[in-house]
Write a protein that holds these residues in place. Structure first.
Motif, PDB file in Angstrom:
ATOM      1  N   GLU A  95      -3.196  -0.615 -12.881  1.00 51.17           N
ATOM      2  CA  GLU A  95      -3.649  -1.256 -11.640  1.00 51.17           C
ATOM      3  C   GLU A  95      -2.509  -1.477 -10.657  1.00 51.17           C
ATOM      4  O   GLU A  95      -2.704  -2.034  -9.585  1.00 51.17           O
ATOM      5  CB  GLU A  95      -4.303  -2.609 -11.958  1.00 51.17           C
ATOM      6  CG  GLU A  95      -5.619  -2.518 -12.717  1.00 51.17           C
ATOM      7  CD  GLU A  95      -6.702  -1.826 -11.899  1.00 51.17           C
ATOM      8  OE1 GLU A  95      -6.727  -2.029 -10.677  1.00 51.17           O
ATOM      9  OE2 GLU A  95      -7.495  -1.072 -12.483  1.00 51.17           O
ATOM     10  N   GLU A 125      -1.285   7.285 -14.714  1.00 46.64           N
ATOM     11  CA  GLU A 125      -1.290   6.167 -13.778  1.00 46.64           C
ATOM     12  C   GLU A 125      -2.704   5.674 -13.451  1.00 46.64           C
ATOM     13  O   GLU A 125      -2.885   4.544 -13.008  1.00 46.64           O
ATOM     14  CB  GLU A 125      -0.570   6.556 -12.477  1.00 46.64           C
ATOM     15  CG  GLU A 125       0.898   6.892 -12.642  1.00 46.64           C
ATOM     16  CD  GLU A 125       1.773   5.665 -12.885  1.00 46.64           C
ATOM     17  OE1 GLU A 125       1.243   4.612 -13.278  1.00 46.64           O
ATOM     18  OE2 GLU A 125       3.003   5.761 -12.691  1.00 46.64           O
ATOM     19  N   ALA A 126      -3.712   6.529 -13.676  1.00 43.53           N
ATOM     20  CA  ALA A 126      -5.097   6.107 -13.422  1.00 43.53           C
ATOM     21  C   ALA A 126      -5.491   4.945 -14.310  1.00 43.53           C
ATOM     22  O   ALA A 126      -6.449   4.216 -14.017  1.00 43.53           O
ATOM     23  CB  ALA A 126      -6.048   7.284 -13.630  1.00 43.53           C
ATOM     24  N   GLU A 181      -3.751   8.619  -5.822  1.00 43.36           N
ATOM     25  CA  GLU A 181      -4.244   9.037  -4.513  1.00 43.36           C
ATOM     26  C   GLU A 181      -3.558  10.335  -4.072  1.00 43.36           C
ATOM     27  O   GLU A 181      -4.181  11.232  -3.490  1.00 43.36           O
ATOM     28  CB  GLU A 181      -4.006   7.928  -3.488  1.00 43.36           C
ATOM     29  CG  GLU A 181      -4.636   8.172  -2.138  1.00 43.36           C
ATOM     30  CD  GLU A 181      -6.154   8.252  -2.197  1.00 43.36           C
ATOM     31  OE1 GLU A 181      -6.740   8.989  -1.365  1.00 43.36           O
ATOM     32  OE2 GLU A 181      -6.759   7.592  -3.080  1.00 43.36           O
ATOM     33  N   ARG A 207       0.862  -1.190   0.000  1.00 46.64           N
ATOM     34  CA  ARG A 207       0.000   0.000   0.000  1.00 46.64           C
ATOM     35  C   ARG A 207       0.899   1.240   0.000  1.00 46.64           C
ATOM     36  O   ARG A 207       0.974   1.986   0.979  1.00 46.64           O
ATOM     37  CB  ARG A 207      -0.913   0.012   1.219  1.00 46.64           C
ATOM     38  CG  ARG A 207      -1.894  -1.137   1.259  1.00 46.64           C
ATOM     39  CD  ARG A 207      -2.997  -0.871   2.281  1.00 46.64           C
ATOM     40  NE  ARG A 207      -2.476  -0.683   3.617  1.00 46.64           N
ATOM     41  CZ  ARG A 207      -2.306  -1.666   4.494  1.00 46.64           C
ATOM     42  NH1 ARG A 207      -2.618  -2.905   4.148  1.00 46.64           N
ATOM     43  NH2 ARG A 207      -1.842  -1.433   5.713  1.00 46.64           N
ATOM     44  N   PRO A 258       0.158  -1.068  -7.696  1.00 46.68           N
ATOM     45  CA  PRO A 258       0.069  -0.349  -6.415  1.00 46.68           C
ATOM     46  C   PRO A 258       0.756   1.019  -6.450  1.00 46.68           C
ATOM     47  O   PRO A 258       0.271   1.976  -5.850  1.00 46.68           O
ATOM     48  CB  PRO A 258       0.772  -1.293  -5.430  1.00 46.68           C
ATOM     49  CG  PRO A 258       0.616  -2.651  -6.037  1.00 46.68           C
ATOM     50  CD  PRO A 258       0.666  -2.441  -7.507  1.00 46.68           C
ATOM     51  N   ARG A 282      -1.535   3.466  -8.112  1.00 50.55           N
ATOM     52  CA  ARG A 282      -2.617   3.902  -7.215  1.00 50.55           C
ATOM     53  C   ARG A 282      -2.119   4.950  -6.216  1.00 50.55           C
ATOM     54  O   ARG A 282      -2.847   5.867  -5.837  1.00 50.55           O
ATOM     55  CB  ARG A 282      -3.200   2.688  -6.483  1.00 50.55           C
ATOM     56  CG  ARG A 282      -4.011   1.778  -7.400  1.00 50.55           C
ATOM     57  CD  ARG A 282      -4.897   0.842  -6.594  1.00 50.55           C
ATOM     58  NE  ARG A 282      -4.127  -0.127  -5.830  1.00 50.55           N
ATOM     59  CZ  ARG A 282      -3.760  -1.319  -6.289  1.00 50.55           C
ATOM     60  NH1 ARG A 282      -4.095  -1.678  -7.527  1.00 50.55           N
ATOM     61  NH2 ARG A 282      -3.070  -2.152  -5.544  1.00 50.55           N
TER      62      ARG A 282
END
Length: 819
Positions: A540, A536-537, A549, A511, A542, A545
């Motif tokens: 998939e 990056e969107a 974020e 994460r 990590p 993401r």
């Protein structure tokens, strides 16, 4: 059943006429094949042969050609197995039958796993087993039936033991009481008389042999007549010899020399009582070997409240279908796997993941059958039911491991196949030797020696030595969060010298968070971050993401990226607002001839902090360097220490820069680092590591699948992808990496236990059979009593099973390290 000269078999992997031709040519080239016709439409092959070809041969040939045979695997419960010779006999009968590709019988579990052609049904397989002298019926998963059967068997044996003991005690006292109480033999002679004593012994022993002891004759005599004697045959021969000789002495004494007129009713009676006691204790102990499966089965809910026709009704779990909406109240057990559609609660998933902290569940989140709801109420839609549920798959995986055949078991089975005939031959030779060269009374001595050899031999212990340890060991492993998908991994893991870990998502939490975005002079940071996140969107990964974020936390609005392309292990590329955006490693920049010099020193500094570094280029020019940090799992440090304590070297394989990898390795105490590795380079990295010995690989992602399959033992983290799990030999439930050390500890403990059992089982027979034959008599005048032989034989199996049960007390490796 199909003709023995025609084999019809399904073939997988064919998709064109070339495939058909390849399969046909391979089959026709096989010696003994008269013709082979392959049908692409039905994906099958029809082979006519001269009788020398078996389904096993065809399966092996098709596998070599690259088009595997389509076979079914069925598991059957086998009744009547009493020793390792029975196992070998059932396997031989099944493997010799047409239409069957292979069979493995597990003595401890009382099951047979049969690989067969689809047209060979359960009834035909049951008939094959019945012709061999045993009974078979399809296995019921979860051991519900097995537990009931074991309980019934133990109850029946207890009843038989009580009857046999009550009847055998007077026989023993009448004949052997004089050895315990002086003058007792004279008192019997003076009161009821020796002949009356013999008559009473005859009557009581007859009741024992044709009552509780009938099972030895019911199974042993037919096996003997078929030329395939088993342990029951040995007992039947031994007790029948003692009983028959004593009966002749009692009713027709003139047929025998006066010096040989002694009765041995007490031997026959006590032998049966002791052997029944041994079987009862063995049945009770074996019943505890499947405790792990029963615990897992106990996690299943029995009923659930389901929406049907606008109302909520309570239904058995078996009636729940995919798509049904299930309602859950506080404290209830979740019936099937599903997705929350309304409500909110906290769920205890510790029985599946090993994590003690309840997990929050709200709309759109998955729930797992067998876990327990907390204080909230919610409804969920069933997504997996029956055998597709996670819990069912775990149970099936444990059952598969418990029924595994380790390589060492093949040798044991070959020995036990000939063991009983050899014992009978030794008994005959011992009898003959005593008759020819023994002292008087020769016949009595010969009888005692022959019966003792038959009774003391224990093929049971040899047959139980491996499977009971496997059952208990794999069951304990499941309790510690380790599932062995392939049985031979249990043996292979103990020989591993190096464990290689994937870093991201395995040693780390998986994460990551965006920590740094450094831009070159004159570039707007927020603009670059928004363009990065837009690209990056589409990914998939990590790390992707984490970037998305980070942009959202900064309040940025993302544009749409076009022409997205991922370069595995290197980075991603897309067009955003007319700009060509490239994000990835320093190697990717160098390949695209983009100089990273402007931010190279800052990138090195971030890498030394243990962060994953991303270079960002826009329209062919470097504009930024970003860093992502992924926290190391709390359990990683103690796990590495545990492995070191067990003498295992630890390595890490990662695509990260060398500085990043070295920082993580230094923090964890990892011995060797292989950094900047592409996904397709992990297999090559494992090959290099094999220079230090056998290698296990631990990973969780799709890109780990080749490495998991290539390693000597592949270990998948259970929270990883399905592809990774399917490629692995061992699966870890939950996030706790301590399960890796537990897997090694269980493997070593189980294999040590197996070696102890085999040493005892073979050593017992090698040592005591010659003693029973009278080897010590010339030295000290001792001739082993058949009653003592029966006691030793009964104790032998019980000791093997009891030793295996010690594996239930294997402690987690982490608890030993903490202490």
């Amino acid at each position: 059943m199909q003709s023995q000269r025609v084999i019809r078999i399904g073939v997988d992997g064919m998709n064109c006429a070339s495939c058909v031709g390849r399969v046909e040519r391979a089959l026709q080239a096989r010696e003994g094949v008269e013709s082979a016709e392959v049908n692409l439409a039905t994906a099958s092959a029809t082979i006519r042969h001269d009788g020398r070809l078996t389904v096993q041969d065809v399966e092996h040939l098709l596998d070599e050609t690259g088009y595997p045979a389509r076979l079914e695997t069925s598991i059957f419960d086998i009744d009547g197995l009493s020793c390792a010779s029975c196992v070998a006999r059932v396997e031989a009968a099944l493997n010799a039958a047409p239409g069957i590709a292979g069979a493995e019988v597990n003595f401890a579990a009382g099951t047979a796993k049969v690989r067969h052609l689809p047209q060979v049904g359960p009834a035909q397989i049951a008939t094959i087993v019945a012709d061999a002298g045993y009974r078979a019926q399809p296995h019921q998963s979860g051991q519900d039936r097995a537990a009931d059967h074991e309980q019934q068997q133990a109850g029946a044996l207890k009843h038989h033991v009580l009857i046999a003991s009550v009847l055998a005690l007077p026989v023993f006292l009448l004949e052997m009481g004089g050895h315990v109480v002086p003058g007792f033999h004279d008192m019997v002679a003076a009161t009821i008389g020796i002949r009356t004593s013999w008559m009473l012994q005859f009557l009581l022993t007859t009741l024992i042999l044709f009552g509780p002891g009938r099972q030895f004759f019911r199974h042993g005599v037919p096996a003997l007549l078929k030329g395939a004697p088993d342990m029951n045959s040995l007992v039947a021969l031994g007790t029948a010899a003692a009983y028959g000789f004593s009966t002749v002495v009692t009713f027709w004494p003139a047929l025998l020399p006066e010096a040989s007129r002694n009765v041995y009713f007490e031997a026959a009676a006590v032998i049966v009582a002791l052997l029944l006691l041994g079987r009862y204790l063995e049945a009770r102990a074996k019943g505890r070997t499947g405790e792990a499966i029963r615990k897992l089965s106990g996690l299943r809910a029995r009923t659930a409240r389901v929406e049907r026709d606008g109302a909520v009704v309570e239904l058995p779990v078996e009636q729940i279908e995919v798509g049904d909406v299930v309602h859950l109240q506080p404290g209830e057990r979740i019936a099937v796997d599903g997705m929350v559609v309304s409500g909110r609660s906290w769920v205890d998933e510790s029985m599946i993941t090993g994590e003690p902290i309840p997990v929050e569940k709200s709309e759109g989140m998955p729930v797992t059958g067998g876990t327990i709801n907390g204080n909230g109420a919610f409804a969920f839609r069933a997504t997996r039911v029956g055998s597709d549920m996670v819990l069912s798959q775990i149970i099936a995986m444990v059952e598969e491991a418990q029924g595994a055949r380790l390589p060492i078991q093949g040798l044991v089975n070959r020995v036990t196949l000939y063991f009983v005939p050899v014992v009978i031959a030794v008994a005959v030779l011992a009898f003959a030797a005593w008759m020819l060269w023994g002292p008087e009374p020769r016949l009595a001595h010969a009888l005692v020696a022959g019966v003792a050899v038959l009774i003391i031999a224990c093929p049971c212990a040899m047959g139980l030595a491996t499977p009971t340890s496997i059952m208990v060991g794999t069951g304990r492993a499941a309790e510690l969060g380790v599932l062995f998908r392939k049985g031979d991994a249990l043996q292979a893991l103990q020989s591993v010298d190096v464990v290689a870990f994937d870093k991201t998502g395995t040693l780390t939490e998986g994460r990551p968070t965006l920590t740094d975005v450094e831009v070159v002079a004159g570039i707007e940071r927020r603009e670059v971050l928004a363009q990065m996140a837009a690209v990056e969107a589409k990914s998939e990964h990590p790390v992707a993401r984490a970037v998305v974020e980070g942009a959202r936390e900064a309040g940025l609005i993302l544009e749409t990226a076009d022409d997205f392309r991922a370069m595995t292990g290197q980075g991603v590329r897309a067009t955003v607002g007319g700009h060509d955006i490239l994000i990835g490693t320093i190697h990717l920049m160098q390949q695209e001839q983009i100089a990273p010099d402007a931010l190279a020193s800052r990138a090195d500094e971030l890498a030394r902090q243990g962060k994953t570094v991303l270079f960002v280029a826009r329209d062919g020019h470097l504009v930024a360097v970003a860093a992502v940090a992924d926290p190391i799992r709390d359990s990683a440090r103690s796990m590495v220490a545990d492995l070191h304590e067990q003498g295992v070297k630890v390595a890490m394989i990662t695509g990260d820069r060398k500085a990043t990898a070295d920082r993580v390795a230094q923090e964890l105490g990892i011995d060797e680092v292989v950094a900047e590795v592409m996904p397709d380079g992990k297999v090559a990295a494992l090959t290099r590591l094999r220079g230090s010995g056998a290698v296990a690989f631990v990973g969780d992602g799709i890109n780990d699948a080749p490495a998991l399959a290539s390693a000597d033992v592949g270990v998948a983290v259970g929270t990883g992808t399905d592809i990774a799990i399917e490629s692995a030999d061992v699966v870890l439930m939950g996030h706790d990496l301590g399960a890796v050390a537990n897997a090694f500890a269980i493997s070593r403990a189980t294999m040590t236990n197996i070696r102890q059992n085999l040493f005892w089982a073979f050593g017992y027979n090698i040592l005591l059979i010659p003693i029973a034959a009278g080897m010590l008599y010339p030295l000290n005048g001792i001739l082993l009593s058949p009653m003592l032989a029966a006691g030793a034989m009964a104790l032998s199996s019980v000791l093997v099973v009891s030793n295996a049960l010690r594996l239930r007390r294997v402690r987690p490796a982490t608890s030993r390290h903490d202490q």
